[in-house]
Scaffold this motif. Structure first.
Motif, PDB file in Angstrom:
ATOM      1  N   CYS A   3      10.046  11.363  -7.469  1.00  0.00           N
ATOM      2  CA  CYS A   3      10.763  12.601  -7.772  1.00  0.00           C
ATOM      3  C   CYS A   3      12.085  12.592  -7.009  1.00  0.00           C
ATOM      4  N   TYR A   4      13.167  12.836  -7.720  1.00  0.00           N
ATOM      5  CA  TYR A   4      14.496  12.799  -7.116  1.00  0.00           C
ATOM      6  C   TYR A   4      15.269  14.061  -7.440  1.00  0.00           C
ATOM      7  N   ASP A   5      15.976  14.565  -6.443  1.00  0.00           N
ATOM      8  CA  ASP A   5      16.983  15.574  -6.683  1.00  0.00           C
ATOM      9  C   ASP A   5      18.069  14.871  -7.497  1.00  0.00           C
ATOM     10  N   PRO A   6      18.519  15.445  -8.610  1.00  0.00           N
ATOM     11  CA  PRO A   6      19.485  14.734  -9.455  1.00  0.00           C
ATOM     12  C   PRO A   6      20.840  14.500  -8.791  1.00  0.00           C
ATOM     13  N   GLU A   7      21.110  15.157  -7.668  1.00  0.00           N
ATOM     14  CA  GLU A   7      22.389  14.967  -6.988  1.00  0.00           C
ATOM     15  C   GLU A   7      22.299  14.022  -5.800  1.00  0.00           C
ATOM     16  N   ILE A   8      21.069  13.660  -5.384  1.00  0.00           N
ATOM     17  CA  ILE A   8      20.880  12.872  -4.169  1.00  0.00           C
ATOM     18  C   ILE A   8      20.019  11.655  -4.510  1.00  0.00           C
ATOM     19  N   PRO A   9      20.496  10.447  -4.249  1.00  0.00           N
ATOM     20  CA  PRO A   9      19.743   9.246  -4.638  1.00  0.00           C
ATOM     21  C   PRO A   9      18.632   8.858  -3.661  1.00  0.00           C
ATOM     22  N   VAL A  10      17.895   9.855  -3.166  1.00  0.00           N
ATOM     23  CA  VAL A  10      16.769   9.625  -2.261  1.00  0.00           C
ATOM     24  C   VAL A  10      15.614  10.472  -2.765  1.00  0.00           C
ATOM     25  N   ASN A  11      14.397   9.916  -2.751  1.00  0.00           N
ATOM     26  CA  ASN A  11      13.249  10.678  -3.258  1.00  0.00           C
ATOM     27  C   ASN A  11      12.931  11.866  -2.348  1.00  0.00           C
ATOM     28  N   ILE A  12      12.217  12.848  -2.908  1.00  0.00           N
ATOM     29  CA  ILE A  12      11.965  14.100  -2.184  1.00  0.00           C
ATOM     30  C   ILE A  12      11.047  13.935  -0.985  1.00  0.00           C
ATOM     31  N   VAL A  13      10.215  12.884  -0.967  1.00  0.00           N
ATOM     32  CA  VAL A  13       9.366  12.628   0.202  1.00  0.00           C
ATOM     33  C   VAL A  13      10.242  12.161   1.353  1.00  0.00           C
ATOM     34  N   ASP A  14      11.085  11.168   1.112  1.00  0.00           N
ATOM     35  CA  ASP A  14      11.943  10.651   2.173  1.00  0.00           C
ATOM     36  C   ASP A  14      13.018  11.655   2.593  1.00  0.00           C
ATOM     37  N   LEU A  15      13.385  12.563   1.683  1.00  0.00           N
ATOM     38  CA  LEU A  15      14.307  13.637   2.065  1.00  0.00           C
ATOM     39  C   LEU A  15      13.641  14.651   2.998  1.00  0.00           C
ATOM     40  N   GLY A  16      12.312  14.626   3.071  1.00  0.00           N
ATOM     41  CA  GLY A  16      11.592  15.576   3.927  1.00  0.00           C
ATOM     42  C   GLY A  16      11.344  16.905   3.254  1.00  0.00           C
ATOM     43  N   LEU A  17      11.372  16.936   1.924  1.00  0.00           N
ATOM     44  CA  LEU A  17      11.177  18.196   1.197  1.00  0.00           C
ATOM     45  C   LEU A  17       9.710  18.550   1.004  1.00  0.00           C
ATOM     46  N   ILE A  18       8.789  17.591   1.177  1.00  0.00           N
ATOM     47  CA  ILE A  18       7.363  17.876   1.025  1.00  0.00           C
ATOM     48  C   ILE A  18       6.796  18.230   2.388  1.00  0.00           C
TER      49      ILE A  18
END
Length: 182
Positions: free
Chosen positions: A92-107
């Protein structure tokens, strides 16, 4: 996949405006530039505006849609399902950020609860990089759809939470490195 060449849309296609998330229809023949293709969806620029096109509509971009996963019929353990949920969330990716939501720390939290024999409910608590992000409902739906695609998952609850507020320190080191923050 990033494209500096424009692609003429081969058919009318539903899309979401980034970053507000509202639905629009892009028309056949309009010129699109693919800026990101991660997690099975596409971020495109059409007429100077950014949109997200879902993977099942890849044909509108002249691309092959991904084949759906086939069920194995073999019951999976709770641990195997939990591992697969995390694997799916990393797609799962934010369409503006090329990093997945797990590695972004969103979960913030993800756990399974049995609801029957070989049947589980997944509960996810997640946040966004900013409370006003219009893509929140779309990201939450993406999380739900990906979890429901896993054999043995029959119910999914995704809750957007704001406490604690997200900050860059929540990203993995790899994410910070990829975004040039290290």
């Amino acid at each position: 996949m990033n494209s500096s060449d424009s692609i003429a849309l081969t058919r009318d296609v539903d899309a979401s405006v980034i970053p507000i998330g509202s639905k629009v229809k892009l028309l056949k023949g309009e010129q699109a530039y693919i800026t990101q293709s991660l997690g099975g969806s596409y971020t495109v620029v059409v007429n100077g505006n950014m949109f997200r096109i879902e993977g099942q509509d890849a044909d509108a971009l002249g691309l092959e849609p991904a084949a759906p996963k086939q069920a194995t019929g073999t019951p999976l353990t709770q641990e195997a399902i939990e591992k697969e949920v995390w694997s799916q969330l990393k797609n799962c990716y934010d369409p503006e950020i090329p990093v997945n939501i797990v590695d972004l720390g969103l979960i913030y939290d993800c756990h399974l609860s049995p609801i029957g024999q070989n049947s589980y409910k997944v509960d996810v608590k997640m946040t966004l990089t900013a409370p006003g992000c219009g893509m929140g409902p779309m990201l939450a739906q993406d999380v739900q759809n990906r979890a429901l695609s896993i054999e043995g998952v029959d119910d999914v609850s995704v809750e957007l939470v704001w406490d604690p507020p997200w900050n860059q320190a929540m990203m993995t080191e790899a994410a910070r490195l990829q975004l040039g923050l290290l």
